[in-house]
Design a protein around this motif. Structure first.
Motif, PDB file in Angstrom:
ATOM      1  N   GLU A 118       0.844  -1.193   0.000  1.00 41.69           N
ATOM      2  CA  GLU A 118       0.000   0.000   0.000  1.00 41.69           C
ATOM      3  C   GLU A 118       0.880   1.243   0.000  1.00 41.69           C
ATOM      4  O   GLU A 118       1.956   1.252   0.593  1.00 41.69           O
ATOM      5  N   ALA A 119       0.410   2.285  -0.696  1.00 44.29           N
ATOM      6  CA  ALA A 119       1.114   3.565  -0.757  1.00 44.29           C
ATOM      7  C   ALA A 119       0.227   4.647  -0.158  1.00 44.29           C
ATOM      8  O   ALA A 119      -0.990   4.634  -0.326  1.00 44.29           O
ATOM      9  N   PHE A 120       0.855   5.591   0.544  1.00 46.22           N
ATOM     10  CA  PHE A 120       0.155   6.733   1.103  1.00 46.22           C
ATOM     11  C   PHE A 120       0.542   7.961   0.283  1.00 46.22           C
ATOM     12  O   PHE A 120       1.722   8.288   0.161  1.00 46.22           O
ATOM     13  N   PHE A 121      -0.444   8.617  -0.305  1.00 45.76           N
ATOM     14  CA  PHE A 121      -0.254   9.834  -1.092  1.00 45.76           C
ATOM     15  C   PHE A 121      -0.670  11.015  -0.230  1.00 45.76           C
ATOM     16  O   PHE A 121      -1.739  10.983   0.393  1.00 45.76           O
ATOM     17  N   ILE A 122       0.151  12.068  -0.218  1.00 41.43           N
ATOM     18  CA  ILE A 122      -0.249  13.292   0.470  1.00 41.43           C
ATOM     19  C   ILE A 122       0.165  14.502  -0.362  1.00 41.43           C
ATOM     20  O   ILE A 122       1.277  14.557  -0.895  1.00 41.43           O
ATOM     21  N   ALA A 123      -0.761  15.437  -0.492  1.00 45.19           N
ATOM     22  CA  ALA A 123      -0.529  16.650  -1.265  1.00 45.19           C
ATOM     23  C   ALA A 123       0.474  17.550  -0.557  1.00 45.19           C
ATOM     24  O   ALA A 123       0.518  17.603   0.675  1.00 45.19           O
ATOM     25  N   ALA A 124       1.267  18.266  -1.366  1.00 38.57           N
ATOM     26  CA  ALA A 124       2.240  19.222  -0.831  1.00 38.57           C
ATOM     27  C   ALA A 124       2.318  20.431  -1.777  1.00 38.57           C
ATOM     28  O   ALA A 124       3.383  20.798  -2.251  1.00 38.57           O
ATOM     29  N   GLY A 125       1.163  21.022  -2.072  1.00 43.53           N
ATOM     30  CA  GLY A 125       1.137  22.196  -2.946  1.00 43.53           C
ATOM     31  C   GLY A 125       1.285  21.816  -4.403  1.00 43.53           C
ATOM     32  O   GLY A 125       0.416  21.172  -4.979  1.00 43.53           O
ATOM     33  N   ASP A 126       2.432  22.184  -5.017  1.00 42.53           N
ATOM     34  CA  ASP A 126       2.625  21.857  -6.429  1.00 42.53           C
ATOM     35  C   ASP A 126       3.379  20.539  -6.616  1.00 42.53           C
ATOM     36  O   ASP A 126       3.820  20.211  -7.708  1.00 42.53           O
ATOM     37  N   THR A 127       3.517  19.785  -5.525  1.00 41.76           N
ATOM     38  CA  THR A 127       4.052  18.425  -5.578  1.00 41.76           C
ATOM     39  C   THR A 127       3.154  17.543  -4.715  1.00 41.76           C
ATOM     40  O   THR A 127       2.310  18.041  -3.973  1.00 41.76           O
ATOM     41  N   PHE A 128       3.356  16.230  -4.848  1.00 44.03           N
ATOM     42  CA  PHE A 128       2.746  15.321  -3.887  1.00 44.03           C
ATOM     43  C   PHE A 128       3.783  14.279  -3.529  1.00 44.03           C
ATOM     44  O   PHE A 128       4.755  14.063  -4.260  1.00 44.03           O
ATOM     45  N   GLN A 129       3.588  13.685  -2.376  1.00 41.80           N
ATOM     46  CA  GLN A 129       4.537  12.698  -1.870  1.00 41.80           C
ATOM     47  C   GLN A 129       3.892  11.330  -1.812  1.00 41.80           C
ATOM     48  O   GLN A 129       2.690  11.210  -1.577  1.00 41.80           O
ATOM     49  N   TRP A 131       4.488   7.791   0.259  1.00 41.02           N
ATOM     50  CA  TRP A 131       5.138   7.233   1.446  1.00 41.02           C
ATOM     51  C   TRP A 131       4.701   5.787   1.659  1.00 41.02           C
ATOM     52  O   TRP A 131       3.594   5.413   1.267  1.00 41.02           O
ATOM     53  N   LYS A 132       5.526   5.040   2.334  1.00 40.76           N
ATOM     54  CA  LYS A 132       5.069   3.801   2.949  1.00 40.76           C
ATOM     55  C   LYS A 132       4.195   4.275   4.110  1.00 40.76           C
ATOM     56  O   LYS A 132       4.638   5.109   4.910  1.00 40.76           O
ATOM     57  N   PRO A 133       2.948   3.813   4.228  1.00 38.77           N
ATOM     58  CA  PRO A 133       2.042   4.363   5.246  1.00 38.77           C
ATOM     59  C   PRO A 133       2.617   4.343   6.666  1.00 38.77           C
ATOM     60  O   PRO A 133       2.480   5.327   7.401  1.00 38.77           O
ATOM     61  N   GLU A 139       6.902   8.997  11.245  1.00 39.29           N
ATOM     62  CA  GLU A 139       7.803  10.140  11.116  1.00 39.29           C
ATOM     63  C   GLU A 139       7.070  11.458  10.935  1.00 39.29           C
ATOM     64  O   GLU A 139       7.163  12.341  11.779  1.00 39.29           O
ATOM     65  N   GLU A 140       6.375  11.615   9.842  1.00 46.17           N
ATOM     66  CA  GLU A 140       5.776  12.905   9.515  1.00 46.17           C
ATOM     67  C   GLU A 140       4.581  13.257  10.389  1.00 46.17           C
ATOM     68  O   GLU A 140       4.462  14.371  10.864  1.00 46.17           O
ATOM     69  N   LEU A 141       3.682  12.317  10.567  1.00 48.73           N
ATOM     70  CA  LEU A 141       2.514  12.588  11.398  1.00 48.73           C
ATOM     71  C   LEU A 141       2.954  12.893  12.828  1.00 48.73           C
ATOM     72  O   LEU A 141       2.475  13.848  13.452  1.00 48.73           O
ATOM     73  N   TRP A 147       5.016  19.272  16.769  1.00 47.55           N
ATOM     74  CA  TRP A 147       5.080  20.708  16.499  1.00 47.55           C
ATOM     75  C   TRP A 147       3.836  21.404  17.042  1.00 47.55           C
ATOM     76  O   TRP A 147       3.932  22.428  17.711  1.00 47.55           O
ATOM     77  N   LEU A 148       2.670  20.836  16.767  1.00 48.89           N
ATOM     78  CA  LEU A 148       1.426  21.425  17.256  1.00 48.89           C
ATOM     79  C   LEU A 148       1.363  21.416  18.777  1.00 48.89           C
ATOM     80  O   LEU A 148       0.862  22.365  19.398  1.00 48.89           O
ATOM     81  N   ASP A 149       1.875  20.358  19.406  1.00 47.76           N
ATOM     82  CA  ASP A 149       1.858  20.265  20.864  1.00 47.76           C
ATOM     83  C   ASP A 149       2.704  21.342  21.528  1.00 47.76           C
ATOM     84  O   ASP A 149       2.455  21.716  22.679  1.00 47.76           O
ATOM     85  N   GLU A 150       3.710  21.866  20.829  1.00 54.25           N
ATOM     86  CA  GLU A 150       4.557  22.927  21.385  1.00 54.25           C
ATOM     87  C   GLU A 150       3.887  24.296  21.344  1.00 54.25           C
ATOM     88  O   GLU A 150       4.325  25.212  22.026  1.00 54.25           O
ATOM     89  N   LEU A 151       2.834  24.427  20.554  1.00 56.73           N
ATOM     90  CA  LEU A 151       2.164  25.713  20.389  1.00 56.73           C
ATOM     91  C   LEU A 151       1.112  25.909  21.473  1.00 56.73           C
ATOM     92  O   LEU A 151       0.574  24.938  22.013  1.00 56.73           O
TER      93      LEU A 151
END
Length: 172
Positions: A118-129, A131-133, A139-141, A147-151
């Motif tokens: 299975e592949a995980f696709f995620i948008a990134a503006g004018d590119t998409f990535q 990932w191995k889900p 890593e990213e999630l 990052w959000l927890d620090e705010l």
């Protein structure tokens, strides 16, 4: 500025490395390919990069042309230009979407990111990535949540649009 990729999706990868691209992503690829016309398959460039990159970054033809222009504007022979040429020209795979809306990912690219069923696709503006889900979740999630927890609790990320300085909240 052209259309942007939006959203995320999980799609099956078959034994030959074929994976369906989300339909909305295909429309963006078509719109950003100056050679595309109805009946043709849109082109894209997959940048797989160095050993630190755990995903595949898929560039529209317009987006990769913009990167190429910036690299070409750098002094010929400079180390920065050489390295960027290696990362974006050498460690990339030009391809196109097939007639059924799928990408065929070569074994080398699948092995690099550990992609199997299975592949995980995620948008990134004018590119998409792509990932191995499990890697994306680990890593990213996790990085986004940390990052959000620090705010502050009442912090709205839209505020960064008004103050995009690198020294903004929590190292934004």
């Amino acid at each position: 500025m052209g259309r942007r990729f939006r959203g995320e999706s999980r799609n099956k990868v078959d034994g030959k490395g074929r994976v369906s691209i989300p339909a909305s992503f295909r429309r963006v690829l078509e719109a950003a390919d100056p050679n595309w016309t109805d009946g043709l398959n849109p082109e894209l460039v997959i940048v797989y990069g160095d050993h630190r990159r755990n995903y595949l970054e898929c560039y529209t033809m317009e987006a990769i042309a913009e990167v190429d222009e910036k690299i070409d504007a750098m002094p010929r022979g400079s180390m920065q230009r050489k390295m960027l040429q290696r990362l974006f020209h050498g460690q990339s795979y030009p391809t196109n979407v097939d007639e059924t809306g799928r990408l065929v990912l070569p074994a080398k690219l699948r092995q690099k990111i550990g992609l199997e069923g299975e592949a995980f696709f995620i948008a990134a503006g004018d590119t998409f990535q792509i990932w191995k889900p499990e890697t994306y979740d680990a890593e990213e999630l996790a990085r986004t949540e940390a990052w959000l927890d620090e705010l502050p609790e009442d912090f709205d990320p839209l505020m960064l649009l008004d103050d995009p300085q690198p020294g903004g909240p929590a190292g934004a």
